[in-house]
Structures are given as C-alpha cells and as structure tokens.
Design an enzyme around this catalytic site. Structure first.
Site, PDB file in Angstrom:
ATOM      1  N   LYS A 216      46.897  22.468  53.332  1.00  0.00           N
ATOM      2  CA  LYS A 216      47.690  23.698  53.339  1.00  0.00           C
ATOM      3  C   LYS A 216      47.510  24.460  52.020  1.00  0.00           C
ATOM      4  CE  LYS A 216      52.504  25.156  53.848  1.00  0.00           C
ATOM      5  NZ  LYS A 216      53.863  24.737  54.189  1.00  0.00           N
ATOM      6  N   GLU A 222      43.781  14.517  45.934  1.00  0.00           N
ATOM      7  CA  GLU A 222      43.059  13.519  46.730  1.00  0.00           C
ATOM      8  C   GLU A 222      42.085  14.188  47.692  1.00  0.00           C
ATOM      9  OE1 GLU A 222      46.329  13.696  46.296  1.00  0.00           O
ATOM     10  OE2 GLU A 222      47.259  11.708  46.190  1.00  0.00           O
ATOM     11  N   GLY A 276      53.998  20.607  56.201  1.00  0.00           N
ATOM     12  CA  GLY A 276      52.898  19.664  56.405  1.00  0.00           C
ATOM     13  C   GLY A 276      53.149  18.667  57.522  1.00  0.00           C
ATOM     14  N   ARG A 277      54.288  17.994  57.492  1.00  0.00           N
ATOM     15  CA  ARG A 277      54.539  16.937  58.476  1.00  0.00           C
ATOM     16  C   ARG A 277      54.903  17.472  59.852  1.00  0.00           C
ATOM     17  NH1 ARG A 277      57.786  17.079  54.239  1.00  0.00           N
ATOM     18  NH2 ARG A 277      60.023  17.412  54.420  1.00  0.00           N
ATOM     19  N   GLU A 362      60.317  11.317  54.665  1.00  0.00           N
ATOM     20  CA  GLU A 362      60.057  12.431  53.750  1.00  0.00           C
ATOM     21  C   GLU A 362      61.015  13.583  54.049  1.00  0.00           C
ATOM     22  OE1 GLU A 362      56.207  14.679  53.543  1.00  0.00           O
ATOM     23  OE2 GLU A 362      56.113  13.834  51.541  1.00  0.00           O
ATOM     24  N   HIS A 393      55.285 -11.071  67.431  1.00  0.00           N
ATOM     25  CA  HIS A 393      54.736 -12.271  66.787  1.00  0.00           C
ATOM     26  C   HIS A 393      54.713 -12.110  65.274  1.00  0.00           C
ATOM     27  CE1 HIS A 393      53.371 -14.230  70.544  1.00  0.00           C
ATOM     28  NE2 HIS A 393      53.473 -12.974  70.975  1.00  0.00           N
ATOM     29  N   LYS A 521      53.160  12.668  40.923  1.00  0.00           N
ATOM     30  CA  LYS A 521      51.925  13.467  40.806  1.00  0.00           C
ATOM     31  C   LYS A 521      51.739  13.940  39.371  1.00  0.00           C
ATOM     32  CE  LYS A 521      52.048  15.949  45.220  1.00  0.00           C
ATOM     33  NZ  LYS A 521      52.115  17.284  45.804  1.00  0.00           N
TER      34      LYS A 521
HETATM   35  C1  G6Q Z   1      54.280  17.100  54.247  1.00  0.00           C
HETATM   36  C2  G6Q Z   1      54.055  17.110  52.811  1.00  0.00           C
HETATM   37  C3  G6Q Z   1      52.780  16.453  52.384  1.00  0.00           C
HETATM   38  C4  G6Q Z   1      51.539  17.322  52.524  1.00  0.00           C
HETATM   39  C5  G6Q Z   1      50.393  16.680  51.747  1.00  0.00           C
HETATM   40  C6  G6Q Z   1      49.120  17.432  51.862  1.00  0.00           C
HETATM   41  O1  G6Q Z   1      55.214  17.596  54.799  1.00  0.00           O
HETATM   42  O2  G6Q Z   1      54.186  18.379  52.337  1.00  0.00           O
HETATM   43  O3  G6Q Z   1      52.554  15.241  53.044  1.00  0.00           O
HETATM   44  O4  G6Q Z   1      51.204  17.495  53.861  1.00  0.00           O
HETATM   45  O5  G6Q Z   1      50.769  16.556  50.400  1.00  0.00           O
HETATM   46  O6  G6Q Z   1      49.251  18.726  51.367  1.00  0.00           O
HETATM   47  P1  G6Q Z   1      48.146  19.779  51.594  1.00  0.00           P
HETATM   48  O7  G6Q Z   1      48.031  20.034  53.059  1.00  0.00           O
HETATM   49  O8  G6Q Z   1      48.576  21.005  50.843  1.00  0.00           O
HETATM   50  O9  G6Q Z   1      46.863  19.217  51.056  1.00  0.00           O
END
Ligand code: G6Q
Length: 562
Positions: A216, A222, A276-277, A362, A393, A521
């Site tokens: 996003k 990463e 994001g989620r 989250e 199990h 971070k």
């Molecule tokens: C989700 C969070 C988080 C996000 C990641 C990736 O709700 O905001 O998990 O999706 O940190 O972020 P980017 O899509 O910006 O790389």
C-alpha cells in the site's frame, strides 16, 4: 469454563451491569442443562443465511448463554449505538478516527451497481475502473497474451508483500485451491529472511515468472528488500529491459512505484480507505484473481457483498456477524476467557487462523479508547488455531483439560471438493464430536465406572479417574458451511471482518489503526547500521547492547570462516 476463576469487573453502565448480574445468576448453570431444559434451544439460537449451496449456519448454542443473554448483549449494542456505527461504516464516514479516514472495504465488493459515497464522492467508478484493469490483465496473463521478455507465457506468479499485503491473498489462494488452474501457480514471499525468497526462487524460471510487488505504502522495508532481490535475480538472468514484462505493482503510491522502476501503467491502485488487513478484495487480491481466475475472484466479492447486505440490514437478533461478536464479548470480556481458538475442519482453510490472527489481534489488540482513555475491559483475546483433525493431536488436550478457558469456533464444511472414500464423514464426525465432548465432559465417577467395566482393578481405576475426567462446559460455536466455494469463503471472511468491527464498537476502540507496530520498526532502523559498525552500540539496555555485540561477533566469525 473453569468455575474457580474470578469474573472480571465490568463497566458501570446499565447494560454492562445488567450483564454482570445475569452472569452471576447463570454461574452455576451448565450448558448441557440449558439443552435439557429447552429442547428448542438449537432452533432458537442458531442463525442462517441462504447460499446457492445451502444454508450458511452459525450455531452459538454450545456456549453458556440463553436467549436472555443475547437480549442483554443486544441492549449493550444499543447502548453503544452499534446501529449508528454500522451505518457510519457503510456511509464511508471516517471511522478510522486516529488516521482520519474511512474504513470502506465494503465498497470493494459493493456489487449492487448503485453508488456508494464517502465524503460526498461516489467511490464506485474508481473501484470499477481498477476491477476492469485487473480483469484485462488477468485475461492477458491467463490467456497467454501477456508474455515474458523472451516471449514465453507466465507459469508462476510471486506476490511480494507482507502483513495485510500477504496474509489475505495467501489464505484465499490456498482456500480456493480447487478453482486454480494447472500450469499457473501462485507463490507468496513476505519474510525479509532471505530463506523465504530463495526457497521460492529456487523452483522458478525467470522467463516465465511474474512478480507482483504488493505494498500500500511502497515504503515497507521487508517488501522493498524482497522486491530488490527478486529484481536482481531477474535482471541477472534476462537483463534490465526484462523488468517491464516481469514486474507489476499493487499500491497507492505511484511515485514510489515509479522510483522502484515499475512502469505505473502496470500498477494497480487502491485507496487510503482500504486498510491492509481488509484489502484482499482490492487490487491486493491480484494474485488471487491470477491464480483462480476473475470469475472466481468476483464470486468471492459476491460472497462478501452478501454478508455485507445481511450485516447492514438484519436485526441484531438475526445478524450473524453481530451474534459472533456478542458471543466473543460474552466469553472473553464478561466471563474472562483470555484465548480464542479458530479450528477449521477443512484443509483448504489451513491459513485461515493465521489470517484471523492479524484481523482480530491487530484490529482489536488495543488498550486505549477512541477518547484516548484506558479501555476498562479486556479487548482482543489471543487467537490461535490449526485445521482439524491436526489440532486434535496437538493442543486440544488443553482445550479439554487445561486450566485456561479457550472458547473455540469450529468452522465445519459439509461437502468437500475431494469426496474420497470416507475421509469427509470421518472429518465431520471428528468436528462434531469435539464440540460435543467439550460441552459434555465426563465426570470422574463416569471415568471410573468405564474403567471398571473394562476390567480394571478398583484401586487403579480410582487413582486414574481424576486424570481421565473432563470438566466439560467448554464453550464452542459452530459455523457450518455447505461447501467451500468463492461465495461461501467471501461470506466467511466478511463475517469475521464485521465481527471485529462490532467488537471494537462495544469496546470503544479503533479497529482500523495499528500504532502498536511502529516502535519496533523504529528501533530496528536504529539497530540495523549498528550490526555492521565497529562502534559500541549506544542508547540500549544491557541485554540489547550485549546481544548486538554478540551478533556482530558471531557474524564476524562466520564471514571470516566463509
Ligand atoms: C494491516 C497493516 C499491515 C500492512 C503491512 C504492509 O492492516 O497495516 O499489516 O498491511 O505493514 O504494508 P504495505 O502494504 O504498506 O507494504
């Protein structure tokens, strides 16, 4: 629930206090007794939503709750104006208050053809434009029209993203495996640990691989590291000019996408109102659409939309997401359960608990209300899970006999895509038996009598009886899905998304921010240069400073010996 635990204190409002009194009144009652007293209990409490495959059912009756409990919980929902909050979500109001933006993922699956405005602007034309672009791209890739730099069709798609830009798509691609097509595989690389990338690249041919960099913000450390590594791998094999045919981006940040070297013509956009989620329904789902086809992706959206329509219109008493949320409030906040298990009885849903870990923890792992005050109740429980029967199990021992209460959701799928021999009846029998066993339990006297009946001597049977007894009355909710299709999966995901929102409204917290991920971070950015520096680490506690030193020494030895 173990009876020796003290119940949590509840806030001082009429609805919470009515629930506290009701809880005390119910304290000596066992769920099994509630069934004995009311033969109509299942019919009274179970809720359904029709699908093409049969009813999608939520059965909360194996929780120690009554119709009165639900009435009181609905009164709590009224007290916090849940109806207004739901309306606000669908009106595109900035319900993500700390970031001053809407949480408008429902627009991504709004298939009514009608406008859906946020801040006075209908977002649907933009949403449809991106969907059309995805449709065209998916058809080009799957139809062999989009070719790699050497003229070969794409056989492997690699989504590079993390968190919300990974977990949803990865979970859905696995869940919709039966809808995938031979000859096109989707892979997911998220961890900055190079092992993740290398394991995937090892199996791939650069000429037939397409990378989707999904971020996003397009600033996530990463993801950018992984994307650069993938780019280097590709360029080494095919040269710089090949990047255009092997990299596309999903992002809201065109400037950074261009800076990375991806032509923004090959960028699929979305908007800041997509968290994001909650983003798998947007262009973040490009890997899904490529893996299972556009029709299947649209089927997923349809399922989400069906659950949205139900959520926004059904009275609370008949509303599946509201009911699921209220059961969680009852077991967690009111009875004090600190954990929650989600147990899918379908191998395709293997990643569903991992997806929910993020969605629930989250979103609602917060300790401060919207007003910036400490939340007076417990919020999100620890969520975990594994597919049945594997979990049985592994950790079910604790569910049955441990000292911590663990309410569980059993996600049960009636008809399999693989009806082979009697696998599916065996799976289903196990699912239903577990919910029954958790509630019913077995007394020490019953255990002793059973052992005696099998011929064990009296002293040994007596000694073993406490070990072989089950307290029972362990709450569970069953979600029975007729068959796992794009539509029913979409419904299931949206069910949990809305559950999370309802709970956040009751707790008075913001489900859509995640400030708690920031500090780590920031500190990692400070430590990163220190790991390769000779200067003594500064500004750390004794443990962290010593560990930095030790890591430097160990890595120095390693490179000296290499
Ligand atoms: C989700 C969070 C988080 C996000 C990641 C990736 O709700 O905001 O998990 O999706 O940190 O972020 P980017 O899509 O910006 O790389």
């Amino acid at each position: 629930m173990p009876q020796n635990r003290a119940f949590p204190e509840l806030p001082d409002s009429p609805a919470w206090q009515a629930l506290a009194r009701h809880r005390d009144a119910l304290a000596g009652t066992r769920t099994l007794d509630l069934f004995a007293a009311d033969p109509g209990r299942f019919d009274a409490l179970a809720l359904t939503l029709d699908t093409d495959e049969g009813p999608f059912l939520l059965d909360p009756s194996k929780n120690r709750m009554t119709a009165e409990t639900f009435d009181l919980l609905c009164a709590l929902a009224d007290e916090v104006n849940l109806a207004g909050a739901i309306q606000a979500m669908f009106a595109g109001v900035a319900i993500n208050e700390t970031e001053n933006r809407a949480a408008f993922h429902v627009a991504l699956r709004h298939l009514s053809g009608k406008p859906l405005p946020s801040g006075g602007v209908d977002v649907m034309p933009e949403v449809r434009k991106v969907l059309d672009k995805i449709t065209g791209f998916v058809s080009a890739v799957r139809g062999g029209v989009w070719l790699g730099a050497t003229g070969r069709a794409v056989t492997d798609v690699v989504n590079i993203g993390i968190g919300g830009s990974d977990l949803g798509p990865a979970m859905v691609v696995e869940a919709l495996g039966p809808y995938g097509r031979e000859g096109l595989s989707a892979h997911f690389v998220s961890n900055v640990d190079a092992t993740h990338m290398m394991r995937v690249l090892k199996r791939l041919d650069p000429e037939t691989t397409l990378f989707i960099v999904t971020s996003k913000t397009f600033t996530t450390q990463e993801t950018l590291r992984n994307a650069r590594t993938a780019r280097e791998w590709l360029v080494k094999a095919l040269g710089e000019a090949a990047v255009a045919k092997h990299f596309v981006a999903v992002s809201t940040n065109a400037a950074e996408v261009a800076k990375f070297g991806i032509d923004t013509v090959n960028m699929f956009g979305f908007w800041d109102w997509v968290g994001g989620r909650y983003s798998l329904w947007s262009a973040v789902g490009l890997s899904i659409a490529l893996a299972v086809g556009m029709d299947t992706f649209v089927g997923l959206l349809k399922g989400g939309f069906a659950m949205d329509e139900h959520f926004r219109s059904a009275p609370f008493a008949d509303n599946l997401p509201v009911a699921l949320a209220l059961v969680g409030i009852w077991n967690g906040t009111i009875l004090g359960a600190p954990c929650h298990a989600v147990l899918p009885y379908d191998q395709s849903l293997a990643r569903f608990p991992a997806f929910l870990q993020q969605l629930e923890m989250e979103s609602n792992g917060k300790g401060v209300t919207l007003a910036g005050l400490p939340v007076p109740t417990a919020t999100a429980p620890v969520l975990f899970g594994e597919p049945g029967t594997n979990g049985q199990h592994s950790f079910y021992q604790m569910l049955h006999q441990g000292t911590l209460p663990v309410p569980a959701d059993f996600v049960v799928v009636a008809r399999s895509h693989h009806e082979v021999a009697d696998h599916q009846p065996m799976l289903l029998a196990n699912a239903l038996a577990q919910t029954e066993a958790l509630m019913r339990g077995r007394t020490a006297a019953e255990a002793e009598a059973e052992m005696r009946a099998k011929g064990m001597d009296a002293a040994k049977a007596k000694a073993l009886a406490p070990h072989r007894a089950f307290p029972g009355d362990r709450p569970s909710t069953t979600i029975l899905i007729p068959r796992l299709t794009p539509e029913t999966l979409g419904m299931l995901i949206a069910l949990y998304e809305h559950k999370v929102y309802v709970q956040s409204v009751i707790w008075g917290i913001n489900a859509f921010d995640q400030w708690g991920v920031e500090l780590g971070k920031t500190l990692a950015s400070a430590i990163l240069p220190e790991l390769t520096s000779d200067a003594p680490p500064e500004g750390h506690d004794g443990s962290t400073a010593a560990l930095i030193d030790l890591v430097r020494a160990l890595r120095g030895e390693e490179s000296a010996g290499a």
